[in-house]
Structures are given as C-alpha cells and as structure tokens.
Design a protein around this motif. Structure first.
Motif, PDB file in Angstrom:
ATOM      1  N   ASP A  28       0.833  -1.211   0.000  1.00  0.00           N
ATOM      2  CA  ASP A  28       0.000   0.000   0.000  1.00  0.00           C
ATOM      3  C   ASP A  28       0.866   1.259   0.000  1.00  0.00           C
ATOM      4  O   ASP A  28       0.545   2.243  -0.666  1.00  0.00           O
ATOM      5  N   LYS A  29       1.964   1.219   0.757  1.00  0.00           N
ATOM      6  CA  LYS A  29       2.864   2.369   0.796  1.00  0.00           C
ATOM      7  C   LYS A  29       3.476   2.604  -0.581  1.00  0.00           C
ATOM      8  O   LYS A  29       3.558   3.754  -1.046  1.00  0.00           O
TER       9      LYS A  29
ATOM     10  N   LYS B 140       3.501   5.741  -5.437  1.00  0.00           N
ATOM     11  CA  LYS B 140       3.357   5.807  -6.887  1.00  0.00           C
ATOM     12  C   LYS B 140       2.234   6.775  -7.273  1.00  0.00           C
ATOM     13  O   LYS B 140       2.407   7.619  -8.152  1.00  0.00           O
ATOM     14  N   LYS B 141       1.096   6.648  -6.581  1.00  0.00           N
ATOM     15  CA  LYS B 141      -0.027   7.540  -6.876  1.00  0.00           C
ATOM     16  C   LYS B 141       0.312   8.982  -6.516  1.00  0.00           C
ATOM     17  O   LYS B 141      -0.075   9.912  -7.225  1.00  0.00           O
ATOM     18  N   LEU B 142       1.033   9.178  -5.422  1.00  0.00           N
ATOM     19  CA  LEU B 142       1.442  10.524  -5.026  1.00  0.00           C
ATOM     20  C   LEU B 142       2.377  11.122  -6.071  1.00  0.00           C
ATOM     21  O   LEU B 142       2.243  12.291  -6.439  1.00  0.00           O
ATOM     22  N   LEU B 143       3.297  10.307  -6.569  1.00  0.00           N
ATOM     23  CA  LEU B 143       4.203  10.773  -7.620  1.00  0.00           C
ATOM     24  C   LEU B 143       3.417  11.123  -8.885  1.00  0.00           C
ATOM     25  O   LEU B 143       3.661  12.167  -9.505  1.00  0.00           O
ATOM     26  N   GLU B 144       2.456  10.263  -9.247  1.00  0.00           N
ATOM     27  CA  GLU B 144       1.630  10.541 -10.420  1.00  0.00           C
ATOM     28  C   GLU B 144       0.816  11.810 -10.215  1.00  0.00           C
ATOM     29  O   GLU B 144       0.676  12.625 -11.138  1.00  0.00           O
TER      30      GLU B 144
ATOM     31  N   GLU C 112       3.090  14.752 -10.617  1.00  0.00           N
ATOM     32  CA  GLU C 112       3.374  14.971 -12.032  1.00  0.00           C
ATOM     33  C   GLU C 112       2.174  15.598 -12.736  1.00  0.00           C
ATOM     34  O   GLU C 112       2.326  16.523 -13.540  1.00  0.00           O
ATOM     35  N   GLU C 113       0.981  15.096 -12.418  1.00  0.00           N
ATOM     36  CA  GLU C 113      -0.232  15.644 -13.022  1.00  0.00           C
ATOM     37  C   GLU C 113      -0.431  17.095 -12.595  1.00  0.00           C
ATOM     38  O   GLU C 113      -0.780  17.948 -13.416  1.00  0.00           O
ATOM     39  N   ALA C 114      -0.175  17.381 -11.318  1.00  0.00           N
ATOM     40  CA  ALA C 114      -0.319  18.755 -10.823  1.00  0.00           C
ATOM     41  C   ALA C 114       0.676  19.678 -11.518  1.00  0.00           C
ATOM     42  O   ALA C 114       0.326  20.789 -11.932  1.00  0.00           O
ATOM     43  N   SER C 115       1.911  19.215 -11.662  1.00  0.00           N
ATOM     44  CA  SER C 115       2.902  20.058 -12.336  1.00  0.00           C
ATOM     45  C   SER C 115       2.534  20.236 -13.808  1.00  0.00           C
ATOM     46  O   SER C 115       2.734  21.320 -14.374  1.00  0.00           O
TER      47      SER C 115
END
Length: 166
Positions: A63-64, A69-73, A76-79
């Motif tokens: 889960d971590k 991975k989702k946080l990184l995505e 990236e999406e936010a940037s």
C-alpha cells in the motif's frame, strides 16, 4: 538406633519407585498434557499472530508503494496542470497585449486622422476669414479714395479686427 536411618528395605524401595512412577503418570496425564496443550495452543496463536503481522506488513509495504506511486503521479499531473495553465496564461497575456497594441494603433491612427481633419477645417476657416477680410478691405478701398493717413488708420483697424476674430 543409628542403623534405622541407614536401613534398606526392598519392599519400601519398590513401593517408593511404584509411587514415583504412578505420580509421573498422573502428572503426565493430568498436568503435562494439558499444560503442553495450552503451550501448543499459545504457540499456534503466536504463530498465527506473526503470520498476520507479516501479512499486514507486506500489505502495508504494498500500500505504501502504491501510495507513493499515486502521489508521484498526482505530483506529475499537478505540475503538468500548472505548466498548462502557465502556457495558457502566457498565450492569453500575449493575445491581450497584442489586442491592446492594435487598439492603441487604431486610436493613434484615428487621433492622427482627427488632427488632420481639424487642421484642414482650421485652414478652411482661416482661408474664409482671410478672404472675408480681403473682401472687406477691398470694399472699403473702393468706397472711398484714401490718402496715407486714412490708409494707416484702415490697416490699424484691419489688424484690430483680425485680433478680435482670432
């Protein structure tokens, strides 16, 4: 009297051995087996708890990793969204600036045209005034014969009239 302490009786010895064996069998049956069963039960529970903890740790790590991975995505999406918004804002800013420059050019052109029209109108008015004055002067000259002093007073009057009109 001292011999009774050291005296060895076979029947007593055999009875004590039998008593010891019976006690061992009773302890084994009624004490050791239940205690062993409780210990085995606790060992099984502890083993189960360890396996559950290991599964929970594995799940937590999974889960971590998935969360990372989702946080990184998401980052990236936010940037990407920020970059896109900046690009759109830049394009809109350039377009607004271009439109403002075009409007300023149009206003300058219109102002130049208005100035040219006003200049032409003023020149026409001046021409009309000058021609009217020439006609007035000519009519006064024709009305009477003038000498030098009358000529001077006529010019002074004309200059005064021009000063009053302007």
């Amino acid at each position: 009297m001292y011999q009774a302490l050291v005296d060895f009786k076979y029947w007593t010895f055999i009875a004590q051995i039998c008593n010891l064996l019976i006690q061992m069998l009773l302890f084994k049956k009624f004490l050791f087996k239940p205690v062993k069963a409780v210990i085995e039960k606790r060992r099984a529970e502890v083993g189960e708890l360890y396996s559950q903890a290991e599964e929970a740790r594995t799940t937590a790590e999974h889960d971590k990793a998935e969360y990372s991975k989702k946080l990184l995505e998401a980052n990236e999406e936010a940037s990407q969204i920020v970059r896109s918004a900046n690009e759109r804002a830049g394009r809109q800013g350039d377009e607004i600036l271009r439109e403002a420059q075009e409007k300023a050019q149009q206003l300058l052109k219109k102002a130049d045209e208005d100035i040219a029209q006003e200049r032409v109108r003023a020149m026409n008015e001046i021409k009309n005034d000058i021609s009217q004055m020439a006609v007035d002067i000519a009519s006064k000259v024709v009305e009477k014969e003038i000498d030098a002093s009358e000529h001077k007073t006529l010019i002074d009057g004309f200059i005064a009239q021009v000063g009053d009109r302007s």
